[in-house]
Design a protein around this motif. Structure first.
Motif, PDB file in Angstrom:
ATOM      1  N   THR A 219       0.798  -1.226   0.000  1.00 47.63           N
ATOM      2  CA  THR A 219       0.000   0.000   0.000  1.00 47.63           C
ATOM      3  C   THR A 219       0.830   1.275   0.000  1.00 47.63           C
ATOM      4  N   PRO A 220       1.819   1.440   0.897  1.00 46.05           N
ATOM      5  CA  PRO A 220       2.599   2.684   0.846  1.00 46.05           C
ATOM      6  C   PRO A 220       3.368   2.842  -0.458  1.00 46.05           C
ATOM      7  N   LEU A 221       3.845   1.721  -0.995  1.00 48.55           N
ATOM      8  CA  LEU A 221       4.559   1.790  -2.272  1.00 48.55           C
ATOM      9  C   LEU A 221       3.604   2.167  -3.401  1.00 48.55           C
ATOM     10  N   LEU A 222       2.400   1.589  -3.387  1.00 43.92           N
ATOM     11  CA  LEU A 222       1.427   1.893  -4.431  1.00 43.92           C
ATOM     12  C   LEU A 222       0.996   3.357  -4.384  1.00 43.92           C
ATOM     13  N   VAL A 223       0.851   3.903  -3.175  1.00 42.96           N
ATOM     14  CA  VAL A 223       0.485   5.318  -3.038  1.00 42.96           C
ATOM     15  C   VAL A 223       1.516   6.197  -3.733  1.00 42.96           C
ATOM     16  N   VAL A 224       2.791   5.876  -3.564  1.00 45.17           N
ATOM     17  CA  VAL A 224       3.860   6.644  -4.207  1.00 45.17           C
ATOM     18  C   VAL A 224       3.794   6.498  -5.720  1.00 45.17           C
ATOM     19  N   LEU A 225       3.604   5.276  -6.192  1.00 37.03           N
ATOM     20  CA  LEU A 225       3.653   5.014  -7.630  1.00 37.03           C
ATOM     21  C   LEU A 225       2.433   5.535  -8.374  1.00 37.03           C
ATOM     22  N   LEU A 226       1.291   5.573  -7.713  1.00 39.37           N
ATOM     23  CA  LEU A 226       0.091   6.086  -8.386  1.00 39.37           C
ATOM     24  C   LEU A 226       0.295   7.526  -8.829  1.00 39.37           C
ATOM     25  N   ARG A 227       1.058   8.265  -8.066  1.00 39.31           N
ATOM     26  CA  ARG A 227       1.326   9.661  -8.450  1.00 39.31           C
ATOM     27  C   ARG A 227       2.564   9.766  -9.332  1.00 39.31           C
ATOM     28  N   GLU A 228       3.642   9.104  -8.952  1.00 42.43           N
ATOM     29  CA  GLU A 228       4.897   9.275  -9.673  1.00 42.43           C
ATOM     30  C   GLU A 228       4.903   8.575 -11.027  1.00 42.43           C
ATOM     31  N   GLN A 229       4.324   7.364 -11.102  1.00 41.47           N
ATOM     32  CA  GLN A 229       4.374   6.595 -12.341  1.00 41.47           C
ATOM     33  C   GLN A 229       3.093   6.695 -13.156  1.00 41.47           C
ATOM     34  N   PHE A 230       1.936   6.660 -12.481  1.00 33.73           N
ATOM     35  CA  PHE A 230       0.663   6.638 -13.199  1.00 33.73           C
ATOM     36  C   PHE A 230      -0.013   8.011 -13.284  1.00 33.73           C
ATOM     37  N   ASP A 231       0.574   8.995 -12.654  1.00 39.91           N
ATOM     38  CA  ASP A 231       0.055  10.368 -12.695  1.00 39.91           C
ATOM     39  C   ASP A 231      -1.417  10.459 -12.302  1.00 39.91           C
ATOM     40  N   MET A 232      -1.810   9.689 -11.324  1.00 42.99           N
ATOM     41  CA  MET A 232      -3.200   9.701 -10.871  1.00 42.99           C
ATOM     42  C   MET A 232      -3.397  10.794  -9.822  1.00 42.99           C
ATOM     43  N   GLU A 233      -4.581  11.396  -9.876  1.00 45.30           N
ATOM     44  CA  GLU A 233      -4.931  12.389  -8.872  1.00 45.30           C
ATOM     45  C   GLU A 233      -5.392  11.696  -7.585  1.00 45.30           C
ATOM     46  N   TYR A 234      -5.724  12.508  -6.612  1.00 41.42           N
ATOM     47  CA  TYR A 234      -6.089  12.005  -5.286  1.00 41.42           C
ATOM     48  C   TYR A 234      -7.253  11.019  -5.342  1.00 41.42           C
ATOM     49  N   LEU A 235      -8.314  11.350  -6.077  1.00 44.48           N
ATOM     50  CA  LEU A 235      -9.503  10.501  -6.111  1.00 44.48           C
ATOM     51  C   LEU A 235      -9.206   9.150  -6.762  1.00 44.48           C
ATOM     52  N   GLY A 236      -8.385   9.149  -7.802  1.00 44.30           N
ATOM     53  CA  GLY A 236      -8.014   7.894  -8.442  1.00 44.30           C
ATOM     54  C   GLY A 236      -7.243   6.987  -7.506  1.00 44.30           C
ATOM     55  N   GLY A 237      -6.346   7.584  -6.722  1.00 41.44           N
ATOM     56  CA  GLY A 237      -5.588   6.791  -5.767  1.00 41.44           C
ATOM     57  C   GLY A 237      -6.460   6.220  -4.670  1.00 41.44           C
ATOM     58  N   ILE A 238      -7.401   7.019  -4.180  1.00 41.69           N
ATOM     59  CA  ILE A 238      -8.320   6.543  -3.141  1.00 41.69           C
ATOM     60  C   ILE A 238      -9.164   5.388  -3.669  1.00 41.69           C
ATOM     61  N   LYS A 239      -9.599   5.493  -4.912  1.00 43.79           N
ATOM     62  CA  LYS A 239     -10.433   4.445  -5.491  1.00 43.79           C
ATOM     63  C   LYS A 239      -9.700   3.104  -5.533  1.00 43.79           C
ATOM     64  N   ILE A 240      -8.435   3.126  -5.913  1.00 43.78           N
ATOM     65  CA  ILE A 240      -7.682   1.882  -6.064  1.00 43.78           C
ATOM     66  C   ILE A 240      -7.213   1.341  -4.716  1.00 43.78           C
TER      67      ILE A 240
END
Length: 227
Positions: free
Chosen positions: A51-72
């Motif tokens: 989970t902590p790693l995915l939170v970092v990667l959702l923004r750095e690699q997948f360029d997802m905004e806050y809502l997209g990260g919360i959804k996943i």
């Protein structure tokens, strides 16, 4: 009588404790429970590292905004839990928790494997698939985490067994974020696909835990037959 037995057990040193010596003594006296805790440590560590790693990667690699990260990371897994709990409850009611984990743990393996593939191939929709499978696994995990120790503990020592279980959960929860994010931060400037390698570490730990439960299940079945 159960309360009396628990009082006697507590007075004899069987109270829940953070004393490492007491934990080692309990685990040494119940080898099957010790094996269960070892497999849970591997599986749980692999899960908690994600989970902590995915939170970092959702923004750095997948360029997802806050809502997209919360959804996943939260919304989809939490939505799947109520759907899977009735199925897992029926299974846990029929078998020992080790037999349950032999089946259930592979859902976490599949979820982590799909996430690793998504990170390696940079495929966002696979993260949705992984979140669904992880949510199904969380439903069973919530039941087994809460009730599983009761398949090992004498009634009067249930709180003592749960104390060991909770303490080990806290230990892996404490170190997991530093392991996964730390590995990613070290690898990222030096090697290609550092994020996939870091998730691969989580995957290997989950597979190790799942395979350990498969071995324990065979031993438990052999022990039951001898008994």
């Amino acid at each position: 009588s159960l309360m009396r037995e628990e009082v006697v057990s507590t007075e004899a040193g069987g109270a829940p404790t953070f004393n490492p010596i007491g934990m080692v003594r309990l685990l040494a006296g119940d080898r099957m429970f010790a094996g269960d805790m070892a497999c849970m440590f591997l599986l749980g560590l692999g899960n908690l590292m994600q989970t902590p790693l995915l939170v970092v990667l959702l923004r750095e690699q997948f360029d997802m905004e806050y809502l997209g990260g919360i959804k996943i990371t939260s919304s989809i897994p939490l939505a799947m839990m109520p759907l899977s709990i009735p199925f897992w409850a029926r299974l846990l009611d029929r078998v020992h928790v080790i037999q349950f984990r032999k089946i259930h743990s592979w859902f976490f393996v599949i979820s982590c494997g799909v996430t690793t593939t998504a990170v390696y191939t940079n495929t966002p929709w696979l993260l949705m698939v992984s979140a669904v499978v992880q949510g199904l696994a969380f439903g069973g995990g919530a039941l087994a985490w809460t009730l599983g120790h009761l398949d090992f503990a004498p009634a009067a020592r249930a709180s003592e067994y749960m104390g060991v279980h909770v303490t080990l959960t806290g230990v892996r929860g404490l170190i997991a974020p530093f392991l996964s994010v730390g590995a990613y931060e070290v690898l990222q400037p030096r090697v290609e696909h550092a994020s996939a390698i870091a998730f691969g570490m989580c995957f290997v730990l989950c597979v190790g835990g799942a395979m350990g439960f498969a071995v324990l299940a065979k031993r438990k079945l052999a022990s039951d037959r001898r008994a």
